[in-house]
Design a protein around this motif. Structure first.
Motif, short mmCIF file in Angstrom:
data_model
loop_
_atom_site.label_atom_id
_atom_site.label_comp_id
_atom_site.label_asym_id
_atom_site.label_seq_id
_atom_site.Cartn_x
_atom_site.Cartn_y
_atom_site.Cartn_z
N PRO A 1 0.65 -1.30 0.53
CA PRO A 1 0.24 -0.03 -0.23
C PRO A 1 1.26 0.85 -0.35
O PRO A 1 2.04 1.51 0.25
N ASP A 2 0.40 2.23 -0.69
CA ASP A 2 1.05 4.12 -0.12
C ASP A 2 0.95 4.34 0.74
O ASP A 2 0.49 4.22 1.64
N PRO A 3 2.65 4.43 1.40
CA PRO A 3 2.61 4.68 2.43
C PRO A 3 2.04 5.78 3.07
O PRO A 3 1.23 6.12 4.45
N GLU A 4 2.03 7.02 2.21
CA GLU A 4 1.01 7.93 2.24
C GLU A 4 -0.27 8.29 3.59
O GLU A 4 -1.52 7.85 4.17
N ILE A 5 -1.05 6.68 2.86
CA ILE A 5 -2.52 6.32 3.29
C ILE A 5 -2.44 5.86 4.37
O ILE A 5 -3.15 5.32 5.26
N LEU A 6 -1.48 4.67 5.04
CA LEU A 6 -0.93 3.90 6.05
C LEU A 6 -1.07 5.11 6.88
O LEU A 6 -1.25 4.35 7.99
N GLU A 7 -0.39 6.17 6.32
CA GLU A 7 -0.09 7.14 7.44
C GLU A 7 -1.24 7.93 7.85
O GLU A 7 -1.88 8.12 8.81
N GLN A 8 -2.46 8.04 6.89
CA GLN A 8 -3.74 8.60 6.86
C GLN A 8 -4.49 7.57 7.89
O GLN A 8 -4.72 7.61 9.39
N VAL A 9 -4.47 6.05 7.87
CA VAL A 9 -5.20 5.34 8.89
C VAL A 9 -4.58 5.17 9.87
O VAL A 9 -4.82 4.77 10.76
N LEU A 10 -3.68 4.92 10.51
CA LEU A 10 -2.41 5.74 11.92
C LEU A 10 -2.92 6.67 11.86
O LEU A 10 -3.15 6.32 13.52
N VAL A 11 -2.82 8.10 12.01
CA VAL A 11 -3.37 9.04 12.31
C VAL A 11 -4.82 8.65 12.90
O VAL A 11 -5.46 9.29 14.35
N GLY A 12 -6.07 7.91 11.57
CA GLY A 12 -7.07 8.12 12.08
C GLY A 12 -7.34 6.76 13.24
O GLY A 12 -8.43 7.05 14.31
#
Length: 119
Positions: free
Chosen positions: A104-115
């Motif tokens: 997966p795109d690292p940016e999407i993973l970061e957004q999931v983590l923040v969420g």
């Protein structure tokens, strides 16, 4: 037409394999091919091409793993990789590892983590 033990690729005389690869027995160090690398044809075969190159281009109209290509050609994987490298260097095929598309795109993973942290 299989050789001793009926195993594919074992009936090829060493001089035939030598001829197929122009005497090369190894690929260069930055070779992108392993057994599961997916190969895709970037063009159609052209008249005068080596028959194995033509066969590879026809079978890779859809993504095909190196190991499948070797089995279909009834050639050792090492010889198949040399032939694939020739086609890659000429821009006739592209190669990609299946895992590259699964990441997966690292940016999407970061957004999931923040969420998740905001829950």
């Amino acid at each position: 037409m299989n050789g001793p033990g009926g195993r594919p690729g074992r009936d090829d005389a060493p001089d035939r394999l030598y001829t197929l690869t122009g005497g090369r027995s190894k690929t260069h160090a930055d070779n992108p091919f392993d057994l599961v690398t997916l190969v895709v044809a970037e063009c159609d075969p052209v008249p005068g091409m080596q028959s194995e190159h033509t066969a590879i281009l026809r079978m890779t109209e859809r993504p095909t793993a190196v190991v499948e290509i070797a089995a279909e050609l009834r050639l050792p994987v090492g010889i198949t990789k040399i032939l694939l490298t020739d086609l890659l260097d000429a821009g006739r095929v592209s190669a990609r590892h299946p895992r590259q598309e699964a990441l997966p795109d690292p940016e999407i993973l970061e957004q999931v983590l923040v969420g998740l942290r905001n829950l």
